[in-house]
Design a protein around this motif. Structure first.
Motif, PDB file in Angstrom:
ATOM      1  N   VAL A   1      14.907 117.247 -28.520  1.00  0.00           N
ATOM      2  CA  VAL A   1      13.721 117.508 -29.726  1.00  0.00           C
ATOM      3  C   VAL A   1      13.666 118.938 -29.884  1.00  0.00           C
ATOM      4  N   GLY A   2      14.239 119.486 -30.973  1.00  0.00           N
ATOM      5  CA  GLY A   2      13.780 120.876 -31.184  1.00  0.00           C
ATOM      6  C   GLY A   2      12.526 121.184 -31.640  1.00  0.00           C
ATOM      7  N   GLN A   3      12.454 122.535 -32.057  1.00  0.00           N
ATOM      8  CA  GLN A   3      11.134 123.070 -32.718  1.00  0.00           C
ATOM      9  C   GLN A   3      11.326 123.367 -34.071  1.00  0.00           C
ATOM     10  N   PRO A   4      10.552 123.170 -35.143  1.00  0.00           N
ATOM     11  CA  PRO A   4       9.692 122.202 -34.898  1.00  0.00           C
ATOM     12  C   PRO A   4      10.178 120.756 -34.552  1.00  0.00           C
ATOM     13  N   ARG A   5       9.169 119.814 -34.158  1.00  0.00           N
ATOM     14  CA  ARG A   5       9.562 118.706 -33.694  1.00  0.00           C
ATOM     15  C   ARG A   5      10.288 117.750 -34.613  1.00  0.00           C
ATOM     16  N   ARG A   6       9.925 117.781 -35.846  1.00  0.00           N
ATOM     17  CA  ARG A   6      10.751 117.158 -36.864  1.00  0.00           C
ATOM     18  C   ARG A   6      12.039 118.030 -37.453  1.00  0.00           C
ATOM     19  N   SER A   7      12.989 118.216 -36.531  1.00  0.00           N
ATOM     20  CA  SER A   7      13.906 119.063 -36.713  1.00  0.00           C
ATOM     21  C   SER A   7      15.375 118.209 -36.632  1.00  0.00           C
ATOM     22  N   GLY A   8      15.350 117.049 -37.229  1.00  0.00           N
ATOM     23  CA  GLY A   8      16.558 116.154 -37.359  1.00  0.00           C
ATOM     24  C   GLY A   8      17.000 115.323 -36.253  1.00  0.00           C
TER      25      GLY A   8
ATOM     26  N   VAL B   1      21.808  95.294 -23.025  1.00  0.00           N
ATOM     27  CA  VAL B   1      22.066  95.852 -24.272  1.00  0.00           C
ATOM     28  C   VAL B   1      23.278  97.178 -24.392  1.00  0.00           C
ATOM     29  N   ASP B   2      24.040  97.176 -25.404  1.00  0.00           N
ATOM     30  CA  ASP B   2      25.020  97.881 -25.334  1.00  0.00           C
ATOM     31  C   ASP B   2      24.494  99.565 -25.349  1.00  0.00           C
ATOM     32  N   VAL B   3      23.494  99.752 -25.962  1.00  0.00           N
ATOM     33  CA  VAL B   3      23.161 101.546 -26.310  1.00  0.00           C
ATOM     34  C   VAL B   3      21.657 100.977 -26.246  1.00  0.00           C
ATOM     35  N   VAL B   4      20.986 102.166 -25.457  1.00  0.00           N
ATOM     36  CA  VAL B   4      19.435 101.833 -25.393  1.00  0.00           C
ATOM     37  C   VAL B   4      19.169 103.464 -25.802  1.00  0.00           C
ATOM     38  N   VAL B   5      18.363 103.411 -26.519  1.00  0.00           N
ATOM     39  CA  VAL B   5      17.793 104.865 -26.997  1.00  0.00           C
ATOM     40  C   VAL B   5      16.417 104.600 -26.330  1.00  0.00           C
ATOM     41  N   THR B   6      15.942 105.558 -25.917  1.00  0.00           N
ATOM     42  CA  THR B   6      14.360 105.779 -25.422  1.00  0.00           C
ATOM     43  C   THR B   6      13.781 107.178 -25.336  1.00  0.00           C
ATOM     44  N   ALA B   7      12.736 107.185 -26.126  1.00  0.00           N
ATOM     45  CA  ALA B   7      11.794 108.379 -26.143  1.00  0.00           C
ATOM     46  C   ALA B   7      11.349 108.768 -24.845  1.00  0.00           C
ATOM     47  N   VAL B   8      11.279 109.991 -24.085  1.00  0.00           N
ATOM     48  CA  VAL B   8      11.160 110.067 -22.909  1.00  0.00           C
ATOM     49  C   VAL B   8       9.775 110.678 -22.721  1.00  0.00           C
ATOM     50  N   PRO B   9       8.968 109.947 -21.755  1.00  0.00           N
ATOM     51  CA  PRO B   9       7.609 110.317 -21.609  1.00  0.00           C
ATOM     52  C   PRO B   9       7.477 111.645 -20.936  1.00  0.00           C
ATOM     53  N   HIS B  10       6.320 112.254 -21.319  1.00  0.00           N
ATOM     54  CA  HIS B  10       5.997 113.637 -20.712  1.00  0.00           C
ATOM     55  C   HIS B  10       6.014 113.385 -18.955  1.00  0.00           C
TER      56      HIS B  10
ATOM     57  N   VAL C   1      25.311 102.553 -22.604  1.00  0.00           N
ATOM     58  CA  VAL C   1      24.983 103.814 -22.851  1.00  0.00           C
ATOM     59  C   VAL C   1      23.514 104.319 -22.944  1.00  0.00           C
ATOM     60  N   LEU C   2      23.028 104.933 -22.148  1.00  0.00           N
ATOM     61  CA  LEU C   2      21.731 105.297 -22.394  1.00  0.00           C
ATOM     62  C   LEU C   2      21.495 106.635 -23.011  1.00  0.00           C
ATOM     63  N   VAL C   3      20.631 106.510 -24.236  1.00  0.00           N
ATOM     64  CA  VAL C   3      20.277 107.829 -24.987  1.00  0.00           C
ATOM     65  C   VAL C   3      19.081 108.238 -24.686  1.00  0.00           C
ATOM     66  N   PRO C   4      18.627 109.020 -24.107  1.00  0.00           N
ATOM     67  CA  PRO C   4      17.273 109.792 -23.755  1.00  0.00           C
ATOM     68  C   PRO C   4      16.949 110.368 -25.054  1.00  0.00           C
ATOM     69  N   TYR C   5      15.694 110.416 -25.660  1.00  0.00           N
ATOM     70  CA  TYR C   5      15.359 111.104 -26.969  1.00  0.00           C
ATOM     71  C   TYR C   5      14.242 111.999 -26.520  1.00  0.00           C
ATOM     72  N   GLY C   6      14.593 113.378 -26.039  1.00  0.00           N
ATOM     73  CA  GLY C   6      13.465 114.242 -25.368  1.00  0.00           C
ATOM     74  C   GLY C   6      14.154 114.915 -24.290  1.00  0.00           C
TER      75      GLY C   6
ATOM     76  N   GLN D   1      21.902 118.442 -29.851  1.00  0.00           N
ATOM     77  CA  GLN D   1      20.619 118.929 -30.503  1.00  0.00           C
ATOM     78  C   GLN D   1      21.028 119.702 -31.769  1.00  0.00           C
ATOM     79  N   VAL D   2      19.937 119.675 -32.653  1.00  0.00           N
ATOM     80  CA  VAL D   2      20.244 120.031 -34.152  1.00  0.00           C
ATOM     81  C   VAL D   2      19.554 121.137 -33.708  1.00  0.00           C
ATOM     82  N   VAL D   3      20.477 122.475 -33.891  1.00  0.00           N
ATOM     83  CA  VAL D   3      19.931 123.858 -33.678  1.00  0.00           C
ATOM     84  C   VAL D   3      19.585 124.426 -34.915  1.00  0.00           C
ATOM     85  N   ARG D   4      20.040 124.111 -36.207  1.00  0.00           N
ATOM     86  CA  ARG D   4      19.793 124.808 -37.260  1.00  0.00           C
ATOM     87  C   ARG D   4      20.052 123.829 -38.629  1.00  0.00           C
TER      88      ARG D   4
END
Length: 254
Positions: free
Chosen positions: A56-63, A126-135, A155-160, A170-173
């Motif tokens: 997750v880039g900055q700002p948080r809503r970065s794509g 499940v084939d693909v698991v997306v998970t938000a990463v707790p702090h 396929v594990l896809v941590p989001y964070g 990461q979306v950098v721009r």
């Protein structure tokens, strides 16, 4: 229409297949992704057993959310089951627009303190698991989940923020398109996505693409070289005018 909402351990157990059950897609070791993303991944797709993090880039809503959707779309269309854990704002409507099959999408918006157990159970079936990463996720817990994904072929896809991923995207721009002088609607975003990782993904890569664009993501073509022209001709200064009415409406975000 919405993805299947999973509430409680009993519902979760009914959703996933037993770990001992045959895997109909087991022979397909690499799940497909959109053609624009193949150049960022060492196997040109989502290799079963790998961990592909989306930071997750900055700002948080970065794509980041749009990038997650783009990662899931082709695998889902090809028949894979996907799950999204801990992202209550994940929109089923947006998922359907990019081609994710909602009848094969499980949503666990609020896993609570049982987050590791929920993610581990989904990895089993499940084939693909997306998970938000707790702090507060501890490194040993993250390591165990990645090891479980390798063992189960998920396929594990941590989001964070996630240490030790095979590939980190990461979306950098990003620049939105669609606004005119004082009015218009945000239509799509030109983004630059970076990839870094280890092993075959150790060499950093970048691509620029529309996300979303024309209903599907696509690589932004390189601009043609500028054509030399003669000297500019002076023109009269513009006459000031009042502000134009209207505003703008955001039709896509994340």
């Amino acid at each position: 229409m919405a993805g299947r909402m999973v509430v409680g351990s009993a519902a979760l157990a009914d959703l996933v297949r037993p770990a001992s059950a045959p895997d109909p897609a087991g022979s397909h070791r690499v799940l497909p992704v959109a053609p624009e993303l193949t150049g960022l991944l060492p196997h040109r797709g989502l290799r079963r057993g790998s961990t592909v993090a989306v930071t997750v880039g900055q700002p948080r809503r970065s794509g980041g959310t749009s990038l997650v959707l783009a990662l899931l779309a082709e695998a889902s269309r090809a028949g894979s089951w996907c799950a999204v854990v801990g992202v209550p704002t994940f929109g089923a409507g947006a998922a359907a627009e990019v081609g994710i099959a909602l009848d094969r999408l499980a949503l666990v918006p609020h896993p609570g303190p049982e987050w590791p157990t929920v993610v581990a159970a989904l990895i089993d079936g499940v084939d693909v698991v997306v998970t938000a990463v707790p702090h507060t996720v501890a490194a040993p817990v993250a390591d165990r989940l990645a090891a479980r994904a390798r063992q189960r072929g998920c396929v594990l896809v941590p989001y964070g923020r996630w240490t030790g991923a095979d590939v980190t995207l990461q979306v950098v721009r990003g620049v939105w398109e669609g606004l005119g002088p004082g009015r218009g609607r945000l239509r799509r975003r030109e983004v630059t996505v970076s990839a870094r990782g280890r092993g075959a993904a150790a060499r950093p890569k970048e691509i620029t693409m529309w996300l979303p664009g024309d209903g599907l993501t696509r690589v932004v073509p390189r601009a043609a070289p500028a054509v030399p022209v003669g000297p500019a001709v002076p023109v009269a200064p513009a006459v000031p005018v009042g502000p134009r009415p209207g505003g703008f409406t955001v039709v896509g975000s994340g």
